[in-house]
Write a protein that holds these residues in place. Structure first.
Motif, PDB file in Angstrom:
ATOM      1  N   LEU A   1      51.515   5.030 -96.353  1.00 19.91           N
ATOM      2  CA  LEU A   1      52.645   4.105 -96.398  1.00 19.91           C
ATOM      3  C   LEU A   1      53.303   4.121 -97.768  1.00 19.91           C
ATOM      4  CD1 LEU A   1      51.067   1.166 -94.392  1.00 19.91           C
ATOM      5  CD2 LEU A   1      53.079   2.490 -93.695  1.00 19.91           C
ATOM      6  N   ASP A   2      52.502   4.178 -98.816  1.00 16.91           N
ATOM      7  CA  ASP A   2      53.060   4.223-100.166  1.00 16.91           C
ATOM      8  C   ASP A   2      53.793   5.538-100.423  1.00 16.91           C
ATOM      9  OD1 ASP A   2      51.975   1.738-100.565  1.00 16.91           O
ATOM     10  OD2 ASP A   2      50.257   2.444-101.738  1.00 16.91           O
ATOM     11  N   ALA A   3      53.244   6.637 -99.896  1.00 21.39           N
ATOM     12  CA  ALA A   3      53.886   7.935-100.080  1.00 21.39           C
ATOM     13  C   ALA A   3      55.229   7.985 -99.364  1.00 21.39           C
ATOM     14  CB  ALA A   3      52.966   9.053 -99.574  1.00 21.39           C
ATOM     15  N   LEU A   4      55.286   7.411 -98.156  1.00 24.87           N
ATOM     16  CA  LEU A   4      56.560   7.389 -97.433  1.00 24.87           C
ATOM     17  C   LEU A   4      57.619   6.634 -98.220  1.00 24.87           C
ATOM     18  CD1 LEU A   4      58.261   8.031 -94.938  1.00 24.87           C
ATOM     19  CD2 LEU A   4      57.322   5.963 -93.860  1.00 24.87           C
TER      20      LEU A   4
ATOM     21  N   VAL B   1      54.652  -0.638 -91.546  1.00 22.80           N
ATOM     22  CA  VAL B   1      54.589  -1.800 -92.429  1.00 22.80           C
ATOM     23  C   VAL B   1      54.862  -3.085 -91.659  1.00 22.80           C
ATOM     24  CG1 VAL B   1      55.277  -0.488 -94.453  1.00 22.80           C
ATOM     25  CG2 VAL B   1      57.048  -1.563 -93.045  1.00 22.80           C
ATOM     26  N   SER B   2      55.343  -2.950 -90.425  1.00 24.99           N
ATOM     27  CA  SER B   2      55.722  -4.111 -89.628  1.00 24.99           C
ATOM     28  C   SER B   2      54.824  -4.239 -88.406  1.00 24.99           C
ATOM     29  CB  SER B   2      57.193  -3.989 -89.199  1.00 24.99           C
ATOM     30  OG  SER B   2      57.654  -5.186 -88.623  1.00 24.99           O
ATOM     31  N   ALA B   3      54.932  -5.370 -87.730  1.00 25.31           N
ATOM     32  CA  ALA B   3      54.027  -5.692 -86.627  1.00 25.31           C
ATOM     33  C   ALA B   3      54.493  -5.090 -85.302  1.00 25.31           C
ATOM     34  CB  ALA B   3      53.906  -7.206 -86.484  1.00 25.31           C
ATOM     35  N   PRO B   4      53.573  -4.967 -84.344  1.00 20.21           N
ATOM     36  CA  PRO B   4      53.948  -4.514 -83.001  1.00 20.21           C
ATOM     37  C   PRO B   4      54.379  -5.684 -82.120  1.00 20.21           C
ATOM     38  CG  PRO B   4      51.582  -4.741 -83.106  1.00 20.21           C
ATOM     39  CD  PRO B   4      52.112  -5.108 -84.478  1.00 20.21           C
ATOM     40  N   THR B   5      55.077  -5.363 -81.042  1.00 20.12           N
ATOM     41  CA  THR B   5      55.330  -6.357 -80.004  1.00 20.12           C
ATOM     42  C   THR B   5      54.165  -6.338 -79.015  1.00 20.12           C
ATOM     43  OG1 THR B   5      56.489  -4.825 -78.527  1.00 20.12           O
ATOM     44  CG2 THR B   5      57.810  -5.948 -80.225  1.00 20.12           C
ATOM     45  N   ALA B   6      54.063  -7.393 -78.215  1.00 21.40           N
ATOM     46  CA  ALA B   6      52.958  -7.487 -77.256  1.00 21.40           C
ATOM     47  C   ALA B   6      53.003  -6.359 -76.242  1.00 21.40           C
ATOM     48  CB  ALA B   6      53.008  -8.846 -76.551  1.00 21.40           C
ATOM     49  N   HIS B   7      54.200  -6.032 -75.741  1.00 23.25           N
ATOM     50  CA  HIS B   7      54.278  -4.983 -74.727  1.00 23.25           C
ATOM     51  C   HIS B   7      54.029  -3.611 -75.338  1.00 23.25           C
ATOM     52  CE1 HIS B   7      54.997  -3.367 -70.837  1.00 23.25           C
ATOM     53  NE2 HIS B   7      56.091  -2.709 -71.200  1.00 23.25           N
ATOM     54  N   ALA B   8      54.407  -3.431 -76.602  1.00 24.97           N
ATOM     55  CA  ALA B   8      54.109  -2.169 -77.269  1.00 24.97           C
ATOM     56  C   ALA B   8      52.604  -1.955 -77.344  1.00 24.97           C
ATOM     57  CB  ALA B   8      54.724  -2.158 -78.666  1.00 24.97           C
ATOM     58  N   VAL B   9      51.853  -3.010 -77.621  1.00 24.94           N
ATOM     59  CA  VAL B   9      50.396  -2.904 -77.666  1.00 24.94           C
ATOM     60  C   VAL B   9      49.840  -2.555 -76.284  1.00 24.94           C
ATOM     61  CG1 VAL B   9      48.248  -4.173 -78.049  1.00 24.94           C
ATOM     62  CG2 VAL B   9      50.150  -4.423 -79.662  1.00 24.94           C
ATOM     63  N   ARG B  10      50.369  -3.172 -75.240  1.00 22.66           N
ATOM     64  CA  ARG B  10      49.904  -2.851 -73.884  1.00 22.66           C
ATOM     65  C   ARG B  10      50.146  -1.377 -73.564  1.00 22.66           C
ATOM     66  NH1 ARG B  10      51.781  -8.253 -72.776  1.00 22.66           N
ATOM     67  NH2 ARG B  10      53.880  -7.513 -72.324  1.00 22.66           N
ATOM     68  N   LEU B  11      51.329  -0.882 -73.888  1.00 21.36           N
ATOM     69  CA  LEU B  11      51.638   0.523 -73.621  1.00 21.36           C
ATOM     70  C   LEU B  11      50.726   1.444 -74.421  1.00 21.36           C
ATOM     71  CD1 LEU B  11      55.548   0.721 -73.529  1.00 21.36           C
ATOM     72  CD2 LEU B  11      53.963   0.845 -71.612  1.00 21.36           C
ATOM     73  N   ALA B  12      50.502   1.104 -75.686  1.00 18.99           N
ATOM     74  CA  ALA B  12      49.651   1.926 -76.534  1.00 18.99           C
ATOM     75  C   ALA B  12      48.223   1.961 -75.997  1.00 18.99           C
ATOM     76  CB  ALA B  12      49.671   1.395 -77.963  1.00 18.99           C
ATOM     77  N   GLU B  13      47.729   0.827 -75.538  1.00 19.86           N
ATOM     78  CA  GLU B  13      46.376   0.779 -74.969  1.00 19.86           C
ATOM     79  C   GLU B  13      46.274   1.698 -73.755  1.00 19.86           C
ATOM     80  OE1 GLU B  13      46.033  -3.379 -74.280  1.00 19.86           O
ATOM     81  OE2 GLU B  13      45.088  -3.794 -76.226  1.00 19.86           O
ATOM     82  N   GLU B  14      47.279   1.649 -72.888  1.00 17.67           N
ATOM     83  CA  GLU B  14      47.256   2.465 -71.666  1.00 17.67           C
ATOM     84  C   GLU B  14      47.360   3.948 -71.978  1.00 17.67           C
ATOM     85  OE1 GLU B  14      50.496   0.972 -69.416  1.00 17.67           O
ATOM     86  OE2 GLU B  14      49.558  -0.976 -69.015  1.00 17.67           O
ATOM     87  N   ALA B  15      48.114   4.294 -73.013  1.00 19.56           N
ATOM     88  CA  ALA B  15      48.381   5.709 -73.314  1.00 19.56           C
ATOM     89  C   ALA B  15      47.364   6.317 -74.268  1.00 19.56           C
ATOM     90  CB  ALA B  15      49.785   5.850 -73.899  1.00 19.56           C
ATOM     91  N   GLY B  16      46.494   5.507 -74.859  1.00 18.44           N
ATOM     92  CA  GLY B  16      45.504   6.043 -75.782  1.00 18.44           C
ATOM     93  C   GLY B  16      46.006   6.197 -77.201  1.00 18.44           C
TER      94      GLY B  16
END
Length: 259
Positions: A132-135, A217-232
């Motif tokens: 994150l610092d390098a970016l 650097v920022s937070a996820p949305t609830a549905h983004a977390v659900r999608l990420a969980e399903e997709a691995g």
């Protein structure tokens, strides 16, 4: 029309430029996005992959045409992709804050994602902090304007090796993914690092590109977390100053190392 990323100074401040960019596949416009007029070839390449319009090996050269009111990025895909092009066609002049605006159907907005392979890549707290610092050091347009997002690629052997910027967070990610594809890099061997919130379209694009980790650097949305969980997909956020894994935390830990 030919504009640099910064073309005006108002009240002593450089302003980031944004122009309409039409993404044209097989002669048909699939999207018209407001974007920073740089790295358009990367943008079109990344968009083709992350929107499911073509597989990596089907994406060829991009022709960028300057028009009176904006830019056109033209690609030709195999004819058997015609049905996918029709299904994913967008009619939009997309505001920079929303990567889904204008989608023709609700089904396309929540399209099914492939399941990522488990793999062996992992990321420690120290590595994520360093990435994150390098970016932050690879954002010249942000330094000049304070008005753009960035996306970078972290590799366990070399750190953050590539970055792209744009007024739209999803555009910056598409540009980065397109640049990786055009360079022959394997997205699955590293992590995507972004400066924006982890929203649904950011998860969709990361998964379609094959990235196992998406860090912000920022937070996820609830549905983004659900999608990420399903997709691995592993989502990691530094919102509030503390690094937290919101999905598939096995790839992220204090003592983990990339493998």
């Amino acid at each position: 029309m030919s504009l640099p990323p910064v073309s005006r100074v108002v009240a002593g401040r450089p302003l980031a430029e944004e122009v309409p960019v039409a993404l044209v596949f097989n002669g048909t416009t699939q999207a018209a996005m407001m974007a920073t007029p740089a790295d358009i070839e990367d943008f079109a390449t990344g968009f083709a992959l992350t929107e499911g319009l073509a597989a990596r090996e089907e994406i060829g050269e991009v022709e960028v045409i300057t028009q009176p009111n904006g830019l056109e990025a033209r690609l030709w895909l195999p004819e058997e992709r015609a049905a996918a092009l029709a299904a994913r066609r967008r009619a939009m002049a997309g505001p920079v804050g929303c990567g889904l605006c204008g989608i023709d159907s609700l089904e396309q907005a929540v399209r099914p994602l492939p399941r990522l392979a488990a793999g062996t890549l992992s990321l420690s707290t120290a590595e994520a902090t360093s990435a994150l610092d390098a970016l932050r050091q690879l954002q010249p347009l942000h330094d000049e304007t304070r008005a753009v997002h960035a996306a970078g690629f972290w590799h366990p052997d070399s750190g953050v090796t590539l970055a792209r910027e744009d007024v739209g967070r999803h555009n910056a990610l598409d540009k980065l993914i397109g640049a990786l594809l055009r360079s022959g890099a394997e997205v699955s061997t590293g992590a995507l690092i972004v400066t924006s919130r982890l929203s649904v379209e950011m998860v969709q694009k990361a998964v379609m590109a094959g990235a196992p980790l998406l860090v912000s650097v920022s937070a996820p949305t609830a549905h983004a977390v659900r999608l990420a969980e399903e997709a691995g997909l592993t989502l990691v956020s530094r919102a509030g100053g503390r690094l937290t894994a919101f999905s598939h935390a096995h790839r992220f830990s204090e003592d983990a190392h990339a493998g």
